[in-house]
Design a protein around this motif. Structure first.
Motif, short mmCIF file in Angstrom:
data_model
loop_
_atom_site.label_atom_id
_atom_site.label_comp_id
_atom_site.label_asym_id
_atom_site.label_seq_id
_atom_site.Cartn_x
_atom_site.Cartn_y
_atom_site.Cartn_z
N ILE A 87 41.42 -9.64 107.67
CA ILE A 87 40.79 -8.95 106.27
C ILE A 87 40.26 -10.11 105.68
O ILE A 87 39.08 -9.79 104.94
N PHE A 88 40.70 -11.16 105.35
CA PHE A 88 40.20 -12.07 104.67
C PHE A 88 38.92 -12.62 105.26
O PHE A 88 38.14 -13.05 104.46
N MET A 89 39.01 -13.05 106.61
CA MET A 89 37.94 -13.44 107.11
C MET A 89 36.68 -12.44 107.06
O MET A 89 35.45 -12.94 106.77
N VAL A 90 36.97 -11.13 107.39
CA VAL A 90 35.72 -10.27 107.06
C VAL A 90 35.18 -9.89 105.62
O VAL A 90 34.00 -10.03 105.59
N VAL A 91 35.98 -10.24 104.75
CA VAL A 91 35.40 -10.22 103.36
C VAL A 91 34.61 -11.26 103.11
O VAL A 91 33.52 -11.34 102.41
N LEU A 93 33.05 -13.13 105.41
CA LEU A 93 31.77 -12.86 106.01
C LEU A 93 30.90 -11.76 105.27
O LEU A 93 29.64 -11.93 105.62
N ILE A 94 31.45 -10.83 104.67
CA ILE A 94 30.59 -10.21 104.15
C ILE A 94 29.80 -10.69 102.70
O ILE A 94 28.36 -10.58 102.52
N PHE A 95 30.66 -11.43 102.27
CA PHE A 95 30.03 -12.18 101.20
C PHE A 95 28.77 -13.20 101.48
O PHE A 95 27.73 -13.63 100.85
N LEU A 112 24.45 -18.70 92.28
CA LEU A 112 25.58 -17.83 92.56
C LEU A 112 25.70 -17.52 93.92
O LEU A 112 26.73 -17.48 94.64
N TRP A 113 24.48 -17.20 94.64
CA TRP A 113 24.45 -16.82 95.82
C TRP A 113 24.35 -17.95 96.97
O TRP A 113 25.02 -17.74 97.99
N ASP A 114 24.16 -19.36 96.43
CA ASP A 114 24.54 -20.40 97.09
C ASP A 114 26.24 -20.65 97.14
O ASP A 114 26.61 -20.78 98.41
N LEU A 115 26.82 -20.29 96.07
CA LEU A 115 28.23 -20.38 95.88
C LEU A 115 28.72 -19.24 96.96
O LEU A 115 29.59 -19.52 97.63
N ALA A 116 28.36 -18.13 96.90
CA ALA A 116 28.89 -17.13 97.91
C ALA A 116 28.48 -17.36 99.36
O ALA A 116 29.50 -17.25 100.09
N PHE A 117 27.35 -18.16 99.64
CA PHE A 117 27.09 -18.73 101.08
C PHE A 117 27.89 -19.69 101.35
O PHE A 117 28.64 -19.81 102.42
N ILE A 118 28.21 -20.63 100.37
CA ILE A 118 29.12 -21.94 100.68
C ILE A 118 30.62 -21.38 100.93
O ILE A 118 31.18 -21.64 101.98
N TRP A 119 31.13 -20.62 100.13
CA TRP A 119 32.67 -20.28 100.24
C TRP A 119 32.69 -19.12 101.18
O TRP A 119 33.64 -18.91 102.04
N ILE A 122 33.00 -21.40 104.42
CA ILE A 122 34.23 -22.07 104.45
C ILE A 122 35.50 -21.28 104.80
O ILE A 122 36.06 -21.34 105.58
N LEU A 123 35.46 -20.15 103.97
CA LEU A 123 36.63 -19.29 103.87
C LEU A 123 36.82 -18.46 105.19
O LEU A 123 37.89 -18.38 105.96
N SER A 124 35.56 -17.92 105.83
CA SER A 124 35.63 -17.33 107.13
C SER A 124 35.99 -18.43 108.30
O SER A 124 36.72 -17.82 109.20
N SER A 125 35.32 -19.47 108.29
CA SER A 125 35.87 -20.49 109.22
C SER A 125 37.29 -20.98 109.16
O SER A 125 37.95 -20.94 110.13
N PHE A 126 37.76 -20.85 108.03
CA PHE A 126 39.14 -21.41 107.65
C PHE A 126 40.12 -20.25 108.20
O PHE A 126 41.16 -20.56 109.09
N PHE A 127 39.74 -19.00 107.98
CA PHE A 127 40.49 -18.00 108.58
C PHE A 127 40.60 -17.99 109.94
O PHE A 127 41.37 -17.44 110.60
N GLN A 128 39.23 -17.90 110.43
CA GLN A 128 39.34 -18.07 111.96
C GLN A 128 40.14 -19.10 112.59
O GLN A 128 41.15 -18.79 113.61
N GLY A 129 40.29 -20.26 112.16
CA GLY A 129 41.31 -21.26 112.43
C GLY A 129 42.74 -20.75 112.35
O GLY A 129 43.46 -21.12 113.21
N VAL A 130 42.83 -20.21 111.24
CA VAL A 130 44.37 -19.90 110.88
C VAL A 130 44.89 -18.79 112.05
O VAL A 130 45.73 -18.77 112.32
#
Length: 334
Positions: A87-91, A93-95, A112-119, A122-130
């Motif tokens: 769920i964290f990964m999908v959220v 990816l949505i952002f 703000l959209w740059d930050l959404a793209f960056i995080w 990062i977070l979708s990649s991180f949770f795929q690794g998790v």
């Protein structure tokens, strides 16, 4: 007689590998966004994947749908164990997906959209690794039903594999940008690539040491015959390709860093398969125990035989149409 369970493992494995490669480098671009501060440079970085990024995620859908069709036990058990990180990964990816659509239209809120793209990247990649790390460390089941806790996936090992996937995707993105850009962006990536590849080598080494030490069943697979014959060339090839990447960056070859990084991803994938084979729900449920009835495997294989060539064809066409370099001032994603 054809082993349909193995055929489906091959299809799902291929889908996962292609997803990791294709969505990996486009997630990597988001991870690398902070290394470029100029709006025009960031526009170029995003435009290198803007026409193809959503098609890349088709392979994730294919892998998930194939798992549901061919191995419903795996689908229900693994998703039950990993609901939260998925769920964290999908959220995330949505952002990230929304940032693609809104960033090029925004003016005052572009940062703000740059930050959404960056995080989001990062977070979708991180949770795929998790998710990968939690899968490797094993899923507790009782009579085919997940019997672990809601936070069993959250361990130091899974956090480390999450970091590893972030670095791997950043390395893929760096190689992609070397190939698809020029001048300042390309030179920045040439400078960054050796640092990323050394970090990736350290992570590969740490995971390779930690995994057999903490999982005796994996150590037994690695060091027993004939698996030892299959696995022993992997560390040597990893060192070889790391050296080739460093050399290619020094000589400023454009395509070779990306190709050699793809080879490293493939080696990591083969090591993962050897570590778990023939289990599909670690540590003890095999491919054949988890497979759907043969009639279901045959029926769904017909659909896969029709759809997969179509997916491959439009993927190839989209990359062929947008095969040239992207430069500052080019018309982008609108």
């Amino acid at each position: 007689m054809i082993d349909l369970a193995l055929v489906w493992v091959g299809i799902i494995g291929l889908g996962v590998l292609i997803y990791v490669v294709m969505d990996g480098f486009d997630l990597g671009i988001g991870i690398l966004f902070p290394f470029m501060n100029g709006t025009q440079e960031r526009d170029v970085m995003m435009n290198t994947v803007a026409p193809v990024w959503d098609g890349n995620e088709t392979w994730m859908v294919l892998g998930g749908a194939g798992l549901f069709a061919a191995f419903p036990l795996v689908y229900s058990t693994v998703l039950s164990a990993l609901y939260l990180p998925i769920i964290f990964m999908v959220v995330a990816l949505i952002f990230r997906g929304v940032a693609f659509e809104f960033r090029f239209k925004a003016t005052r809120t572009k940062y703000l959209w740059d930050l959404a793209f960056i995080w989001g990247s990062i977070l979708s990649s991180f949770f795929q690794g998790v998710i990968l790390g939690a899968y490797i460390q094993g899923i507790q089941t009782t009579n085919g039903i997940y019997s672990g806790g809601g936070w069993d996936w959250f361990t130091p090992f899974t956090c480390f594999t999450g970091l590893g996937v972030v670095v791997m995707y950043a390395t893929l993105g760096c190689g992609w940008l070397i190939w698809k850009t020029e001048k300042e962006i390309q030179q920045r990536m040439y400078h960054l690539m050796p640092r990323l590849i050394i970090a990736l080598l350290i992570i590969f080494g740490a995971v390779s040491l930690y995994t057999p030490l903490t999982h005796p069943e994996i150590a037994q697979r690695w060091f027993s015959l004939p698996n030892l014959y299959y696995f022993s060339p992997v560390p040597i090839l990893v060192l070889l390709f790391v050296g080739l990447i460093l050399s290619a960056c020094k000589k400023q070859h454009e395509l070779k860093p990306f190709i050699y990084t793809l080879a490293l991803v493939f080696l990591a994938f083969t090591g993962f398969v050897i570590s778990l084979w023939p289990n599909i729900i670690p540590p003890s449920v095999t491919i054949w125990q988890a497979a759907a009835p043969e009639s279901s495997l045959k029926f769904t294989l017909v659909g896969a035989a029709i759809l997969i060539p179509i997916i491959i064809a439009y993927t190839f066409l989209s990359y062929w149409v947008f095969r040239d370099k992207v430069r500052i001032g080019d018309q982008g994603y609108h």
